[in-house]
Write a protein that holds these residues in place. Structure first.
Motif, mmCIF file in Angstrom:
data_model
loop_
_atom_site.group_PDB
_atom_site.id
_atom_site.type_symbol
_atom_site.label_atom_id
_atom_site.label_comp_id
_atom_site.label_asym_id
_atom_site.label_seq_id
_atom_site.Cartn_x
_atom_site.Cartn_y
_atom_site.Cartn_z
ATOM 1 N N MET A 194 0.823 -1.206 0.000
ATOM 2 C CA MET A 194 0.000 0.000 0.000
ATOM 3 C C MET A 194 0.859 1.259 0.000
ATOM 4 O O MET A 194 0.528 2.256 -0.652
ATOM 5 C CB MET A 194 -0.924 0.003 1.217
ATOM 6 N N ALA A 195 1.961 1.216 0.736
ATOM 7 C CA ALA A 195 2.862 2.370 0.770
ATOM 8 C C ALA A 195 3.458 2.639 -0.601
ATOM 9 O O ALA A 195 3.605 3.788 -1.024
ATOM 10 C CB ALA A 195 3.973 2.131 1.796
ATOM 11 N N TYR A 196 3.791 1.566 -1.342
ATOM 12 C CA TYR A 196 4.287 1.726 -2.709
ATOM 13 C C TYR A 196 3.213 2.329 -3.595
ATOM 14 O O TYR A 196 3.463 3.263 -4.371
ATOM 15 C CB TYR A 196 4.720 0.378 -3.287
ATOM 16 N N VAL A 197 2.007 1.789 -3.501
ATOM 17 C CA VAL A 197 0.909 2.259 -4.339
ATOM 18 C C VAL A 197 0.634 3.745 -4.098
ATOM 19 O O VAL A 197 0.379 4.510 -5.036
ATOM 20 C CB VAL A 197 -0.374 1.438 -4.061
ATOM 21 N N ALA A 198 0.725 4.157 -2.839
ATOM 22 C CA ALA A 198 0.470 5.552 -2.482
ATOM 23 C C ALA A 198 1.664 6.457 -2.767
ATOM 24 O O ALA A 198 1.573 7.675 -2.620
ATOM 25 C CB ALA A 198 0.100 5.652 -1.008
ATOM 26 N N GLY A 199 2.783 5.860 -3.177
ATOM 27 C CA GLY A 199 3.968 6.653 -3.481
ATOM 28 C C GLY A 199 4.745 7.082 -2.259
ATOM 29 O O GLY A 199 5.557 8.021 -2.328
ATOM 30 N N LEU A 200 4.531 6.400 -1.127
ATOM 31 C CA LEU A 200 5.248 6.759 0.103
ATOM 32 C C LEU A 200 6.642 6.148 0.160
ATOM 33 O O LEU A 200 7.491 6.607 0.912
ATOM 34 C CB LEU A 200 4.453 6.299 1.329
#
Length: 207
Positions: A194-200
């Protein structure tokens, strides 16, 4: 809604030949003689791909591509042109052309490019839906929970998070639990995704 191939070419002979070929393959075709005709009939978000000539009267193919890109219309563009040159090819790909074919392209090559374009659009839409879903979940987090989320996916332990935020380990554990609940993440691996998907996170797991 079935995806369509939007054919934009000012040459009526080519336009009709492409329409006949694609319809014979069972594809939905919408043919236009100009960029203006296409823009007048195109519904943003319609599934499909754009089969586009470059040199046309009025708005040419590269100008139409630039307009669609700047307007946020995410439709894969396959250029099909008899006037290819290096500067035009570079400009087309710089503006995210999906493919660039020279006339006359073989039926096999053209059809393969179209089906790949369809597949890419499906994948892009799925990725966009996933991104929106993740961002909506992030919005559920309080500012402190967001801080904890970022540090958790960065690999910080509860103790390190407590030291970083100047809070107790027990408080960190409470925030961490709520992060998992609100993000609907069943595991650390899912939270990382999810962090990757959100660009975090970037490819190196760095904020």
């Amino acid at each position: 809604m079935h995806p369509a191939v939007f054919v934009v070419d000012d040459d009526i002979i080519i336009r009709e030949a492409l329409t006949a070929l694609l319809e014979n393959e069972g594809l939905n075709v919408q043919a236009c003689a100009s960029a203006d005709d296409f823009l007048a009939s195109y519904q943003p978000g319609s599934p499909g791909c754009l089969l586009l000539d470059i040199d046309m009267p009025g708005i040419d193919g590269l100008e139409l591509q630039d307009y669609l890109l700047n307007s946020g219309f995410n439709i894969p563009i396959i250029f099909l042109t008899g006037q290819a040159n290096v500067p035009k090819t570079i400009q087309a790909f710089r503006n995210k052309a999906f493919d660039f074919l020279e006339k006359p392209a073989s039926d096999k090559v053209l059809l393969e490019a179209i089906h790949r374009a369809f597949a890419k659009q499906v994948a892009d839409r799925a990725e966009q839906e996933k991104r929106v879903s993740v961002e909506e979940r992030i919005q559920r987090l309080t500012p402190r929970e967001k801080d904890v989320f970022v540090l958790v996916v960065s690999g910080y332990s509860n103790k390190q998070i407590g030291e970083e935020l100047d809070i107790s380990s027990r408080t960190v554990e409470g925030h961490r639990r709520r992060v998992y609940e609100k993000m609907e993440a069943e595991s650390f691996a899912i939270l990382i995704e999810m962090a990757y998907v959100a660009g975090l996170l970037d490819a190196d797991n760095k904020i």
